[in-house]
Design an enzyme around this catalytic site. Sequence first.
Site, mmCIF file in Angstrom:
data_model
loop_
_atom_site.group_PDB
_atom_site.id
_atom_site.type_symbol
_atom_site.label_atom_id
_atom_site.label_comp_id
_atom_site.label_asym_id
_atom_site.label_seq_id
_atom_site.Cartn_x
_atom_site.Cartn_y
_atom_site.Cartn_z
ATOM 1 N N CYS A 398 0.711 -1.429 0.302
ATOM 2 C CA CYS A 398 0.469 -0.192 -0.173
ATOM 3 C C CYS A 398 0.544 1.250 -0.086
ATOM 4 O O CYS A 398 1.623 1.378 -1.236
ATOM 5 C CB CYS A 398 -0.881 0.309 0.999
ATOM 6 S SG CYS A 398 -2.174 0.997 0.933
ATOM 7 N N HIS A 525 -3.480 -5.024 0.735
ATOM 8 C CA HIS A 525 -3.225 -5.524 1.624
ATOM 9 C C HIS A 525 -2.908 -6.822 1.668
ATOM 10 O O HIS A 525 -3.846 -6.936 2.667
ATOM 11 C CB HIS A 525 -3.619 -4.732 2.707
ATOM 12 C CG HIS A 525 -3.289 -3.519 3.513
ATOM 13 N ND1 HIS A 525 -2.365 -3.299 4.332
ATOM 14 C CD2 HIS A 525 -3.822 -2.405 3.070
ATOM 15 C CE1 HIS A 525 -2.757 -2.050 4.048
ATOM 16 N NE2 HIS A 525 -2.884 -1.233 2.972
ATOM 17 N N GLU A 527 -1.823 -8.922 3.733
ATOM 18 C CA GLU A 527 -1.108 -9.740 5.059
ATOM 19 C C GLU A 527 -2.260 -10.110 5.587
ATOM 20 O O GLU A 527 -1.858 -10.986 6.285
ATOM 21 C CB GLU A 527 -0.677 -8.537 6.050
ATOM 22 C CG GLU A 527 -1.452 -7.331 5.930
ATOM 23 C CD GLU A 527 -0.790 -6.435 5.292
ATOM 24 O OE1 GLU A 527 -0.667 -6.234 4.046
ATOM 25 O OE2 GLU A 527 -1.281 -5.407 5.702
HETATM 26 N N1 GLN Z 1 -2.025 6.382 2.952
HETATM 27 C C1 GLN Z 1 -2.167 6.134 1.966
HETATM 28 C C2 GLN Z 1 -2.957 5.997 1.041
HETATM 29 O O1 GLN Z 1 -4.724 6.006 1.500
HETATM 30 C C3 GLN Z 1 -2.279 4.352 2.344
HETATM 31 C C4 GLN Z 1 -2.198 3.931 3.022
HETATM 32 C C5 GLN Z 1 -1.935 2.648 3.657
HETATM 33 O O2 GLN Z 1 -1.722 2.118 3.792
HETATM 34 N N2 GLN Z 1 -3.407 2.010 3.771
HETATM 35 O O3 GLN Z 1 -3.936 5.425 -0.029
#
Ligand code: GLN
Length: 552
Positions: A398, A525, A527
């Site tokens: 992300c 994500h 994970e």
């Molecule tokens: N802050 C970034 C976004 O909102 C990444 C978010 C994250 O890593 N979960 O896109």
Amino acid sequence: MRYVIVSGGVLSGLGKGVTASSLGVLLKSLGLRVTAIKIDPYLNTDAGTMSPFEHGEVFVLDDGGEVDLDLGNYERFLDITLTRDNNLTTGKVYANVIEGERRGDYLGKTVQVIPHITNEIQEWIERVAKIPVDGNGAEPDVCVVELGGTVGDIESAPFVEALRQFQFRVGRENVCFVHVSLVPVLGVVGEQKTKPTQHTVKELRGAGITADFLVCRSEKPLEDATKEKLALFCHVAKDHVFSSYDVPNLYHVPLMLEAQGATRLLCEKFGLDMSRERPLMDQWREMTERVDSLEGEVNIAMVGKYTGLEDSYHSVIKALNHSAFSLGVQMRITWVKAGNLEPDAEHDSPEEHAKAWADLKAADGVLVPGGFGIRGIEGKAIAAQYARENKIPYLGVCLGMQVAVIEFARNVLGMEGANSTEFDEKTAHPVVIFMPEGSTTHMGATMRLGSRTTLLQNSGCTAHRLYGGAMEIDERHRHRYEVNPDMIEALEEAGLKFVGRDPEGQRMEIMELDGHPFYFGTQYHPEFKSRPNRPSPPFLGLVQAAVEHMNA
Ligand code: GLN
């Protein structure tokens, strides 16, 4: 439906979640379908607005629910898929009751904690316990209900009362109360102290709940005399006092409880048959032995805003461990505080700066996990640059993918000041931009949350290999910003390929770098879907590449 209700006393952080999940494993080994509900007595509707640095990570479910990290433990231990309703909070209960009051559901009545709130809690549990969770569409047989916090807290009182009533609603024979407590050791003689447990059991009994089992956390196994004393003072049979002592790894916990007769006693309590074969326990034993006999160690640098807060990156750590275990090596995580990698201003001290760099350089692989907010961004971009230029295996999750794109735009494409509009609204090169799914004018509920499909663009990419030849992937999301579609052509021409995209082709989901042994980023994500025996593919890819790097 049977219910195993797990409460806790003395203090929080006793591993109630692991105890509850482990009991779930024992029940599952009997061939039962097991589900779980976590009760969090706070007023927040969900964990989405809570700081991971205070409350641990926000776990994300398929349906986009932002929940307590314990739901992650349940999903991993029991290999199930939960829903947002499996996390019950005071906020949700009150919201429902108040909405009902406005609708006129209670016309003429005074709306009160008892019976209205307590009824709402009981109805919720009964309803949610029936939701299928194992992918077969069948209703579960057992529901493990974990009550967060400690018994005696003001905020958990309505839940304790609801659970007291609940045993009569569904039948006493269908409910098993398990209370998790602490047995500390004091003094030179090292005596195991039972008084804190006596007090918390008294408190529970004062609320009308008699524990069927005690699970006592302690460093060493409970001595026989300690068990005897607890039985005497806590109104439980001696063999119903389980010792939950420190073990080399978590997977021991179900086996430790099993060895003390937990499965047999649960069967007795619920009138279940224990005679059939239980292959799940063999699998569990095998996994525990494997984890106990790992050889060698792979070192991954985890570059984050803060460091050392394991709970804040709970699932990421699990996914790394699952991967290392499957490769037979020990996982060592070196925490690197992103700010300390920065050349000036940001770092804590010259010594910390030097240490951060030494740690980064000593690592076999680099991981930049997800995150929000500007702090540490430059340091994370530096880590990505270092991994790219030195061909060190890199996984960006992300935000970790976003900083890699930012760094690449700046240093390879020469776009000075390239940034995400999250951190610099007026950047001349907005390579990462706000791409909400819903409204463009409201921040609330604009996150792209939960499971979404990624389509691989070709079968020659690393992602295709990692995901076992699949062309379509479902993973969980939690973000607002994404790689700017207008920049893709330039980035790809220079070698940064977006090999996974959403079905419309507008959202960049997976990034890979040409000519690098492993430089991988995901907007999602991965994970959250990692399992002990099915490590998340991107994490496995990182650890595999790191092991190769280590041995090269
Ligand atoms: N802050 C970034 C976004 O909102 C990444 C978010 C994250 O890593 N979960 O896109």
